[in-house]
Scaffold this active site. Structure first.
Site, short mmCIF file in Angstrom:
data_model
loop_
_atom_site.label_atom_id
_atom_site.label_comp_id
_atom_site.label_asym_id
_atom_site.label_seq_id
_atom_site.Cartn_x
_atom_site.Cartn_y
_atom_site.Cartn_z
N ARG A 199 -1.93 -5.58 -8.24
CA ARG A 199 -0.96 -5.76 -7.93
C ARG A 199 0.31 -4.30 -8.22
NH1 ARG A 199 0.77 -10.53 -8.36
NH2 ARG A 199 2.42 -10.56 -7.42
N GLU B 185 2.72 11.60 -15.00
CA GLU B 185 3.44 12.43 -14.14
C GLU B 185 3.03 13.14 -13.52
OE1 GLU B 185 7.43 12.92 -17.28
OE2 GLU B 185 7.41 10.69 -16.66
N TYR C 159 -0.67 8.99 -19.82
CA TYR C 159 0.61 9.59 -18.41
C TYR C 159 0.19 10.62 -17.70
CZ TYR C 159 4.78 7.71 -19.80
OH TYR C 159 6.10 6.27 -19.64
N THR D 45 1.80 -3.59 -0.10
CA THR D 45 1.55 -3.73 -0.96
C THR D 45 0.26 -3.69 -1.10
OG1 THR D 45 1.67 -6.13 -0.52
CG2 THR D 45 3.13 -5.39 -1.52
N LYS E 236 -1.39 -9.39 -1.47
CA LYS E 236 -1.90 -9.73 -0.04
C LYS E 236 -3.11 -10.09 0.47
CE LYS E 236 3.36 -9.50 -1.08
NZ LYS E 236 4.27 -9.46 -0.35
N ASP F 85 6.36 -2.11 7.28
CA ASP F 85 6.52 -3.32 5.90
C ASP F 85 4.80 -4.10 6.22
OD1 ASP F 85 5.68 -4.21 3.60
OD2 ASP F 85 8.14 -4.21 3.36
C1 PLP Z 1 5.66 -9.11 -1.04
C2 PLP Z 1 6.88 -7.98 -0.21
C3 PLP Z 1 7.20 -7.02 -1.05
C4 PLP Z 1 7.17 -6.99 -1.74
O1 PLP Z 1 6.43 -6.80 -2.47
P1 PLP Z 1 6.73 -7.31 -4.59
O2 PLP Z 1 5.23 -5.87 -5.00
O3 PLP Z 1 6.83 -8.37 -4.59
O4 PLP Z 1 7.65 -6.26 -4.76
C5 PLP Z 1 7.50 -6.15 0.04
N1 PLP Z 1 7.88 -6.33 1.95
C6 PLP Z 1 7.16 -7.07 2.02
C7 PLP Z 1 6.85 -7.67 3.46
C8 PLP Z 1 6.65 -8.60 1.51
O5 PLP Z 1 5.74 -9.42 1.70
#
Ligand code: PLP
Length: 408
Positions: A233, A51, A49, A224, A227, A198
């Site tokens: 993840r 936090e 932990y 994220t 990807k 994002d």
């Molecule tokens: C994949 C994605 C997310 C979410 O990611 P998770 O890890 O599945 O919660 C948020 N915004 C965009 C633009 C994405 O492509």
């Protein structure tokens, strides 16, 4: 392997390994991480932990975790080429929690926000009504131009002037073209809004300099790490220093508890890998592959939304093929080709069974597939969509073919 002592889960993991090795993965939001990323993810760092933040934890024994978290922050700044005017939070568990933390930190419930609607490529967490983001805030959604299927910045400016949102979100999950983050930021400033990008899907392309960066002007950037970045993840938030305190507090204790330190270490590994020349080459190949796949699909009579792609993904409008997205997804899966059904802009059908499919090249490029392989894949897709009797024959061909490609 100690996992063998748990035969049920061990066998399932092995079966999934085999499934991944024997199929062609065209899901644009997925990728295979490196062995180094997997090792950090599976390390003993999961045991503790911590936090709080480096230097101010709520648990003892965090001397090493502090170093790991600071290292991950530093490496994130390096790959995005940002200076000390930005702050990085590497603790978000995933993309959706990262976005929710931003909203919690910057907004009051009921505040107006602007994001792209789902059918045009926006993400659920950008204000869709089934998401927390759509229920806690007043959402004004923008789309794409009817004619070009591209973002119309004048329309967005008009909407922003009319509704005066407090936050404008850009960055999408099914948009095959380049995004002008500078224009989004300018529009936000014209109406006194905070700009947020994002970049979950295209972070790898941005790091490699192959897509315009949202830095050094955008107020808040989330991404994220699993990807195009090829990490574990998870997600990170990068914000201008003036938002650092509220963002950190919104992540912890706002919506999360203890950070997943094994993942934080894996994020640092992924950022380090992203600095290498090989990473840039890899990202270039992702785009080359997507362009070839798009060209070939067009030759087979597929209609592509916006006519093609600038990035790693392709959105196919299947209406002229007499098949829905769900049927196409299921049929392709039987042939060993994994895609996901997706809405097309202003889709007349519902998201559960939409009119399109979304294809992407990050995962197949990681396996070493190139232009030649994209041609073969396009041929198979066309065969499967036009002839439902060919499935088992193609499944066997795909199985034999995919085995020849590297699999981590
Ligand atoms: C994949 C994605 C997310 C979410 O990611 P998770 O890890 O599945 O919660 C948020 N915004 C965009 C633009 C994405 O492509």
């Amino acid at each position: 392997m100690n996992l063998k002592k748990h035969p049920k889960i061990y066998n399932l993991i092995k079966a999934e390994e085999r499934r991944q090795a024997e199929t062609i993965n065209l899901i644009p939001s997925e990728n295979y991480p490196s062995k180094a990323v997997l090792e950090a993810t599976g390390s003993i760092l999961t045991a503790k932990y911590s936090e709080g933040y480096p230097g101010r934890r709520y648990y003892a024994g965090n001397e090493i975790y502090d170093k790991i978290e600071l290292l991950a922050q530093k490496k994130a700044k390096e790959i995005f080429k940002i200076d000390e005017s930005y702050h990085v939070n590497v603790q978000p568990y995933s993309g959706t929690p990262a976005n929710l933390a931003v909203y919690l930190g910057l907004l009051n419930f009921g505040d107006p926000i602007m994001g792209m609607n789902l059918s045009c490529g926006g993400h659920l967490s950008h204000g869709h009504k089934v998401s927390f983001s759509g229920r806690a805030y007043k959402v004004i959604q923008y789309g794409v131009s009817q004619a070009t299927k591209r973002i119309n910045y004048d329309e967005i400016r008009k909407l922003a002037k009319k509704h005066k949102p407090k936050l404008i979100i850009s960055g999408f999950t099914a948009y095959p073209r380049k995004i002008n983050f500078r224009k989004f930021h300018q529009i936000a400033k014209e109406v006194g809004a905070i700009s947020m990008a994002d970049i979950s899907h295209i972070a790898g392309l941005i790091v490699a300099g192959l897509h315009p960066s949202p830095f050094p002007f955008t107020d808040i950037v989330t991404t994220t790490t699993h990807k195009t970045l090829r990490g574990p993840r998870g997600a990170i938030i990068i914000c201008k220093n003036k938002f650092a305190k509220v963002i950190d507090r919104a992540v912890f204790p706002g919506i999360q508890g203890g950070p997943h330190n094994n993942i934080t270490a894996a994020k640092a590994v992924c950022f380090e890998e992203a600095r290498k020349p090989a990473f840039r080459k890899y990202q270039e190949q992702i785009i080359k592959n997507a362009k070839v796949l798009a060209q070939e699909l067009k030759k087979y009579g597929f209609n592509l939304i916006s006519g093609g792609t600038d990035n790693h993904l392709i959105l196919v409008d299947l209406r002229n093929k007499g098949i829905t997205g769900k049927e196409a997804e299921e049929r392709l899966e039987k042939a060993g080709i994994i895609v996901n059904r997706n809405t097309i802009p202003n889709d007349p059908r519902k998201p559960f069974n939409p009119s399109g499919i979304r294809l992407g090249t990050p995962a197949v490029t990681t396996r070493g597939m190139r232009e030649k392989e994209m041609k073969k894949i396009a041929f198979w897709i066309s065969e499967v969509i036009s002839d439902s009797k060919s499935l088992s024959k193609i499944r066997e061909e795909v199985r034999k073919w995919t085995i020849c490609y590297l699999h981590t």
